[in-house]
Design a protein around this motif. Structure first.
Motif, PDB file in Angstrom:
ATOM      1  N   TRP A   1       5.628  78.163 -41.264  1.00  0.00           N
ATOM      2  CA  TRP A   1       5.096  77.743 -42.567  1.00  0.00           C
ATOM      3  C   TRP A   1       3.602  77.975 -42.531  1.00  0.00           C
ATOM      4  O   TRP A   1       3.028  78.216 -41.462  1.00  0.00           O
ATOM      5  CB  TRP A   1       5.390  76.253 -42.759  1.00  0.00           C
ATOM      6  N   GLY A   2       2.950  77.897 -43.659  1.00  0.00           N
ATOM      7  CA  GLY A   2       1.498  77.924 -43.670  1.00  0.00           C
ATOM      8  C   GLY A   2       0.941  76.552 -43.336  1.00  0.00           C
ATOM      9  O   GLY A   2       1.475  75.531 -43.772  1.00  0.00           O
ATOM     10  N   GLY A   3      -0.111  76.492 -42.544  1.00  0.00           N
ATOM     11  CA  GLY A   3      -0.715  75.221 -42.170  1.00  0.00           C
ATOM     12  C   GLY A   3      -1.301  74.502 -43.369  1.00  0.00           C
ATOM     13  O   GLY A   3      -1.781  75.123 -44.325  1.00  0.00           O
ATOM     14  N   MET A   4      -1.284  73.169 -43.321  1.00  0.00           N
ATOM     15  CA  MET A   4      -1.737  72.361 -44.458  1.00  0.00           C
ATOM     16  C   MET A   4      -3.191  71.935 -44.302  1.00  0.00           C
ATOM     17  O   MET A   4      -3.602  71.458 -43.240  1.00  0.00           O
ATOM     18  CB  MET A   4      -0.853  71.112 -44.613  1.00  0.00           C
ATOM     19  N   PHE A   5      -3.936  72.110 -45.362  1.00  0.00           N
ATOM     20  CA  PHE A   5      -5.278  71.567 -45.539  1.00  0.00           C
ATOM     21  C   PHE A   5      -5.221  70.612 -46.725  1.00  0.00           C
ATOM     22  O   PHE A   5      -4.176  70.452 -47.364  1.00  0.00           O
ATOM     23  CB  PHE A   5      -6.294  72.681 -45.796  1.00  0.00           C
ATOM     24  N   LEU A   6      -6.342  69.991 -47.066  1.00  0.00           N
ATOM     25  CA  LEU A   6      -6.401  69.076 -48.194  1.00  0.00           C
ATOM     26  C   LEU A   6      -7.619  69.379 -49.052  1.00  0.00           C
ATOM     27  O   LEU A   6      -8.674  69.760 -48.538  1.00  0.00           O
ATOM     28  CB  LEU A   6      -6.459  67.619 -47.720  1.00  0.00           C
ATOM     29  N   SER A   7      -7.470  69.194 -50.354  1.00  0.00           N
ATOM     30  CA  SER A   7      -8.615  69.286 -51.261  1.00  0.00           C
ATOM     31  C   SER A   7      -8.597  68.093 -52.192  1.00  0.00           C
ATOM     32  O   SER A   7      -7.563  67.424 -52.360  1.00  0.00           O
ATOM     33  CB  SER A   7      -8.583  70.600 -52.051  1.00  0.00           C
ATOM     34  N   GLY A   8      -9.735  67.799 -52.788  1.00  0.00           N
ATOM     35  CA  GLY A   8      -9.876  66.616 -53.623  1.00  0.00           C
ATOM     36  C   GLY A   8      -9.207  66.776 -54.984  1.00  0.00           C
ATOM     37  O   GLY A   8      -8.862  67.885 -55.414  1.00  0.00           O
ATOM     38  N   THR A   9      -9.057  65.654 -55.655  1.00  0.00           N
ATOM     39  CA  THR A   9      -8.506  65.640 -57.017  1.00  0.00           C
ATOM     40  C   THR A   9      -9.540  65.188 -58.035  1.00  0.00           C
ATOM     41  O   THR A   9      -9.257  65.152 -59.232  1.00  0.00           O
ATOM     42  CB  THR A   9      -7.293  64.695 -57.085  1.00  0.00           C
ATOM     43  N   GLY A  10     -10.711  64.816 -57.562  1.00  0.00           N
ATOM     44  CA  GLY A  10     -11.719  64.242 -58.443  1.00  0.00           C
ATOM     45  C   GLY A  10     -11.537  62.752 -58.627  1.00  0.00           C
ATOM     46  O   GLY A  10     -12.337  62.098 -59.303  1.00  0.00           O
ATOM     47  N   GLY A  11     -10.497  62.203 -58.023  1.00  0.00           N
ATOM     48  CA  GLY A  11     -10.209  60.778 -58.129  1.00  0.00           C
ATOM     49  C   GLY A  11      -9.985  60.161 -56.766  1.00  0.00           C
ATOM     50  O   GLY A  11     -10.706  60.462 -55.812  1.00  0.00           O
ATOM     51  N   LYS A  12      -8.948  59.348 -56.661  1.00  0.00           N
ATOM     52  CA  LYS A  12      -8.727  58.560 -55.455  1.00  0.00           C
ATOM     53  C   LYS A  12      -7.674  59.163 -54.530  1.00  0.00           C
ATOM     54  O   LYS A  12      -7.031  58.447 -53.768  1.00  0.00           O
ATOM     55  CB  LYS A  12      -8.305  57.141 -55.848  1.00  0.00           C
ATOM     56  N   GLY A  13      -7.517  60.467 -54.603  1.00  0.00           N
ATOM     57  CA  GLY A  13      -6.513  61.099 -53.776  1.00  0.00           C
ATOM     58  C   GLY A  13      -6.871  62.519 -53.413  1.00  0.00           C
ATOM     59  O   GLY A  13      -7.922  63.050 -53.788  1.00  0.00           O
ATOM     60  N   VAL A  14      -5.967  63.146 -52.662  1.00  0.00           N
ATOM     61  CA  VAL A  14      -6.129  64.535 -52.247  1.00  0.00           C
ATOM     62  C   VAL A  14      -4.804  65.248 -52.483  1.00  0.00           C
ATOM     63  O   VAL A  14      -3.756  64.624 -52.633  1.00  0.00           O
ATOM     64  CB  VAL A  14      -6.532  64.644 -50.771  1.00  0.00           C
ATOM     65  N   THR A  15      -4.861  66.568 -52.495  1.00  0.00           N
ATOM     66  CA  THR A  15      -3.662  67.371 -52.696  1.00  0.00           C
ATOM     67  C   THR A  15      -3.561  68.420 -51.607  1.00  0.00           C
ATOM     68  O   THR A  15      -4.579  68.868 -51.055  1.00  0.00           O
ATOM     69  CB  THR A  15      -3.683  68.042 -54.085  1.00  0.00           C
ATOM     70  N   ALA A  16      -2.332  68.812 -51.270  1.00  0.00           N
ATOM     71  CA  ALA A  16      -2.103  69.788 -50.216  1.00  0.00           C
ATOM     72  C   ALA A  16      -2.597  71.165 -50.642  1.00  0.00           C
ATOM     73  O   ALA A  16      -2.434  71.582 -51.787  1.00  0.00           O
ATOM     74  CB  ALA A  16      -0.620  69.850 -49.873  1.00  0.00           C
ATOM     75  N   SER A  17      -3.202  71.866 -49.687  1.00  0.00           N
ATOM     76  CA  SER A  17      -3.600  73.268 -49.873  1.00  0.00           C
ATOM     77  C   SER A  17      -3.144  74.013 -48.628  1.00  0.00           C
ATOM     78  O   SER A  17      -3.678  73.787 -47.544  1.00  0.00           O
ATOM     79  CB  SER A  17      -5.115  73.397 -50.028  1.00  0.00           C
ATOM     80  N   LEU A  18      -2.149  74.888 -48.777  1.00  0.00           N
ATOM     81  CA  LEU A  18      -1.626  75.607 -47.619  1.00  0.00           C
ATOM     82  C   LEU A  18      -2.415  76.888 -47.376  1.00  0.00           C
ATOM     83  O   LEU A  18      -2.901  77.525 -48.307  1.00  0.00           O
ATOM     84  CB  LEU A  18      -0.152  75.954 -47.817  1.00  0.00           C
ATOM     85  N   ALA A  19      -2.516  77.259 -46.109  1.00  0.00           N
ATOM     86  CA  ALA A  19      -3.155  78.522 -45.748  1.00  0.00           C
ATOM     87  C   ALA A  19      -2.381  79.685 -46.355  1.00  0.00           C
ATOM     88  O   ALA A  19      -1.151  79.721 -46.317  1.00  0.00           O
ATOM     89  CB  ALA A  19      -3.208  78.664 -44.236  1.00  0.00           C
ATOM     90  N   SER A  20      -3.105  80.626 -46.911  1.00  0.00           N
ATOM     91  CA  SER A  20      -2.485  81.813 -47.505  1.00  0.00           C
ATOM     92  C   SER A  20      -1.992  82.760 -46.418  1.00  0.00           C
ATOM     93  O   SER A  20      -2.543  82.830 -45.322  1.00  0.00           O
ATOM     94  CB  SER A  20      -3.486  82.548 -48.388  1.00  0.00           C
ATOM     95  N   ARG A  21      -0.944  83.489 -46.737  1.00  0.00           N
ATOM     96  CA  ARG A  21      -0.474  84.517 -45.820  1.00  0.00           C
ATOM     97  C   ARG A  21      -1.522  85.626 -45.684  1.00  0.00           C
ATOM     98  O   ARG A  21      -2.248  85.945 -46.625  1.00  0.00           O
ATOM     99  CB  ARG A  21       0.851  85.106 -46.317  1.00  0.00           C
TER     100      ARG A  21
ATOM    101  N   ASP B   1      -4.378  79.584 -39.651  1.00  0.00           N
ATOM    102  CA  ASP B   1      -3.027  79.044 -39.540  1.00  0.00           C
ATOM    103  C   ASP B   1      -2.197  79.506 -40.730  1.00  0.00           C
ATOM    104  O   ASP B   1      -1.443  78.757 -41.332  1.00  0.00           O
ATOM    105  CB  ASP B   1      -2.977  77.539 -39.340  1.00  0.00           C
ATOM    106  N   SER B   2      -2.350  80.797 -41.038  1.00  0.00           N
ATOM    107  CA  SER B   2      -1.426  81.441 -41.963  1.00  0.00           C
ATOM    108  C   SER B   2      -0.030  81.404 -41.363  1.00  0.00           C
ATOM    109  O   SER B   2       0.145  81.187 -40.157  1.00  0.00           O
ATOM    110  CB  SER B   2      -1.841  82.897 -42.201  1.00  0.00           C
ATOM    111  N   GLN B   3       0.980  81.631 -42.193  1.00  0.00           N
ATOM    112  CA  GLN B   3       2.344  81.629 -41.680  1.00  0.00           C
ATOM    113  C   GLN B   3       2.513  82.656 -40.561  1.00  0.00           C
ATOM    114  O   GLN B   3       3.167  82.382 -39.556  1.00  0.00           O
ATOM    115  CB  GLN B   3       3.339  81.931 -42.802  1.00  0.00           C
ATOM    116  N   GLU B   4       1.897  83.839 -40.715  1.00  0.00           N
ATOM    117  CA  GLU B   4       2.020  84.851 -39.675  1.00  0.00           C
ATOM    118  C   GLU B   4       1.418  84.377 -38.353  1.00  0.00           C
ATOM    119  O   GLU B   4       1.970  84.628 -37.276  1.00  0.00           O
ATOM    120  CB  GLU B   4       1.333  86.157 -40.102  1.00  0.00           C
ATOM    121  N   THR B   5       0.270  83.680 -38.422  1.00  0.00           N
ATOM    122  CA  THR B   5      -0.352  83.186 -37.203  1.00  0.00           C
ATOM    123  C   THR B   5       0.488  82.091 -36.567  1.00  0.00           C
ATOM    124  O   THR B   5       0.636  82.038 -35.339  1.00  0.00           O
ATOM    125  CB  THR B   5      -1.771  82.664 -37.506  1.00  0.00           C
ATOM    126  N   VAL B   6       1.031  81.202 -37.386  1.00  0.00           N
ATOM    127  CA  VAL B   6       1.909  80.152 -36.874  1.00  0.00           C
ATOM    128  C   VAL B   6       3.100  80.776 -36.144  1.00  0.00           C
ATOM    129  O   VAL B   6       3.468  80.344 -35.036  1.00  0.00           O
ATOM    130  CB  VAL B   6       2.382  79.244 -38.026  1.00  0.00           C
TER     131      VAL B   6
END
Length: 623
Positions: free
Chosen positions: A218-238, A407-412
């Motif tokens: 799978w692509g590795g998971m990072f996080l980015s903000g929402t502008g509020g009180k949470g974060v959302t998943a951002s996966l590494a691109s292939r 940590d793209s899917q290929e690297t994983v």
């Protein structure tokens, strides 16, 4: 390496026409994961009856489909497990493995696509993963976005790694609302903001660390903000630009992990990332041997035998590496690392200044084995079998593979293939230029350690490896798994006096560098400094015959970025270590973990003398 030593499981299946809300409760009843299908798939988490994570979105977006927006829970399959497993390479020998699990069978209202959400609740956290069966109808799919969110009730204090392709970053304190967002244009260009895991959030109820486990395809998971009180998943691109994940049903995502502690220090006890990973796939790994390693002159930046190469261009040669082998033998260490620039283009042809057969023979006669550095691009070019078979035929115990930086899917996938290939030749692996740990060292125990950390190397590169950073690491990167920080610098400077120079110096006191060897858990512990800088120096006895794996660990206290105190036991000996940030601290720790009996103390600490240099050690032995 790791085996189940007790296992009791029970599976129950139920079905329903529609259930707006379902719960998965931890074995002790104190943590509850709540899944809702009202207005799209959502979840929230209660700890001790209070919300720690509020309604957060779940779902996956594909090129030709989206799962999670119009979803019904149609049935559940429940499972309970009570057991433990043996970890010969970690912070405690026996790891408790007790959990309650529910697989939610889900159906999209309009398309009738079926998929699953698997939720597992432990006493120290929860985890979930997406399950994509053949019945999902996805066939061969391309994942373009993960919709998972982690939303909190308040704008909490949090720590998230700076953007980095190889997790070599600081974890500065911030508010959740201040974490950078990913704009629509960034998504379109495949360049989301990449905040490096883990995210640690101090809620009024508890401290939560967001991580991932069982990242295998799978692509590795990072996080980015929402502008509020949470974060959302951002996966590494292939790397090929074709979305984030290319696969086919049946398939499962990695686990999305929420480690939970009532206090921040409680997180340091958790084995959740490893516990969720696929158990040992290699079978007998008795040939995987933890230990301490010396490291050739690249780190210190000075080699008297090759004075024309200094600083970042420094390298070892036959004569200097023999000196480091002698150091390892004298200190009772198992290994010596031969680092870069021992070859030009061909990984089977050493340069004239390095006589590989002579070094291996010399090391064997001293009871020391060798690790060998190599660039991942050269391994990819020449192929695993050619490179690893040659290293094994020379007599190396392991390889240090560097500069994956992705940590793209290929690297994983490449990580997994590299570990399998290395295991064929009974080679241990130390990944550098690597992404954060995801439990892979449990699945492939020859992954003896990995970098993915802003470590002592950065004292050669700038001013980022500060006391605050190094005392934040146990509560952030250190939660995830083995960490090749390369401690042990003996040219110590205060923060005010530090500057980048060669031979390399380190920011902070010598006692802090000693404490790091125990606080930063790594089955292969690479000591960074030179034989000359260790010779007859105060504090060096602490490093003699130092264990790198532990029978028991007790967390004695800590606050993120302020201080940490940990005791670890190897056999009949306890190592009690503590370190703080920039401010002077006084802490009191209980010693009841020692049990009854008489104990001898050999202590190494910062000098309390006025104006004492950072190299000063106060060493005391009591009968």
């Amino acid at each position: 390496m790791k085996k189940n030593i007790l296992c009791l499981s029970l599976v129950l299946i139920s079905s329903m026409a529609k259930a707006a809300e379902m719960r998965v409760i931890s074995p002790d009843g104190k943590i509850t994961f709540i899944v809702s299908d009202d207005a799209g798939l959502r979840y929230r988490v209660q700890v001790d009856g209070k919300l720690a994570v509020v309604n957060s979105r779940l779902g996956l977006q594909f090129k030709n489909a989206e799962l999670g927006a119009n979803t019904l829970i149609v049935s559940t399959q429940k499972q309970q497990h009570k057991g433990s497993w043996e970890d010969n390479f970690g912070k405690r020998r026996v790891v408790s493995d007790r959990w309650n699990q529910v697989r939610f069978a889900l159906r999209e209202k309009e398309t009738n696509r079926e998929f699953g959400l698997i939720v597992r609740a432990y006493n120290d956290g929860v985890a979930f993963r997406y399950d994509l069966p053949i019945a999902s109808g996805l066939g061969n799919f391309v994942l373009t976005k993960e919709l998972t969110e982690f939303c909190f009730a308040d704008d909490d204090r949090s720590w998230l790694g700076n953007e980095s392709s190889c997790a070599e970053c600081q974890y500065p304190e911030t508010k959740l609302s201040k974490i950078p967002m990913t704009t629509t244009d960034q998504w379109r260009r495949g360049q989301p903001y990449w905040g490096v895991l883990p995210l640690v959030a101090q809620t009024p109820t508890c401290t939560v660390a967001v991580a991932e486990s069982d990242l295998l395809d799978w692509g590795g998971m990072f996080l980015s903000g929402t502008g509020g009180k949470g974060v959302t998943a951002s996966l590494a691109s292939r790397a090929d630009g074709n979305g984030l994940v290319v696969s086919s049903a049946p398939s499962q995502s990695p686990w999305r992990v929420l480690m939970i502690g009532r206090k921040s220090a409680d997180l340091l006890n958790s084995n959740l990332v490893a516990a969720l990973a696929t158990p040992n796939e290699l079978g007998d790994v008795s040939w995987v041997k933890p230990g301490v390693s010396s490291w050739d002159p690249w780190w210190t930046g000075v080699n008297s035998h090759l004075p024309q190469y200094t600083g970042l261009d420094a390298r070892g040669d036959t004569d200097s590496d023999k000196e480091y082998i002698d150091l390892a033998a004298k200190m009772g260490w198992s290994y010596q690392l031969v680092d870069w620039r021992w070859y030009q283009d061909d990984l089977t042809q050493p340069l004239p200044h390095i006589n590989i057969p002579e070094l291996v023979s010399y090391a064997n006669n001293k009871g020391v084995r060798l690790f060998l550095w190599m660039h991942s691009n050269d391994v990819k070019r020449d192929g695993f079998d050619k490179v690893f078979s040659k290293a094994a035929s020379w007599g190396f115990a392991g390889v240090k593979v560097d500069f994956m930086n992705s940590d793209s899917q290929e690297t994983v996938q490449w990580y997994v293939a590299a570990l399998k290939a290395a295991a064929k030749y009974k080679l241990m692996v130390d990944f550098h230029g690597a992404y954060k740990p995801t439990g892979l060292s449990r699945t492939y125990p020859n992954l003896i350690t990995q970098e993915g950390v802003l470590g002592n190397e950065y004292n050669k590169l700038g001013y980022l490896c500060t006391p605050e950073h190094t005392v934040t690491l146990p509560f952030t990167r250190g939660l995830l798994g083995p960490m090749d920080f390369t401690p042990g610098g003996f040219l110590n400077r205060s923060t005010a006096d530090f500057k980048v120079t060669f031979p390399a110096v380190v920011m902070g006191t010598r006692a802090r560098q000693l404490a790091m060897t125990v606080i930063y858990q790594s089955p292969l512990l690479v000591m960074c400094d030179s034989p000359a800088n260790y010779s007859n120096q105060p504090g060096v006895e602490f490093l003699r015959e130092l264990p790198t794996t532990w029978d028991e660990t007790v967390i004695l206290g800590g606050e993120i970025g302020q201080y940490v105190a940990i005791a670890r036991r190897s056999g009949h000996r306890w190592y009690l270590t503590a370190m703080n940030g920039d401010a002077m601290s006084h802490i009191t720790v209980p010693l009841n973990f020692l049990g009854k009996g008489k104990w001898n103390l050999h202590s190494f600490s910062d000098s309390l003398e006025a104006n004492a240099p950072a190299t000063a050690i106060s060493e005391v032995t009591t009968p």
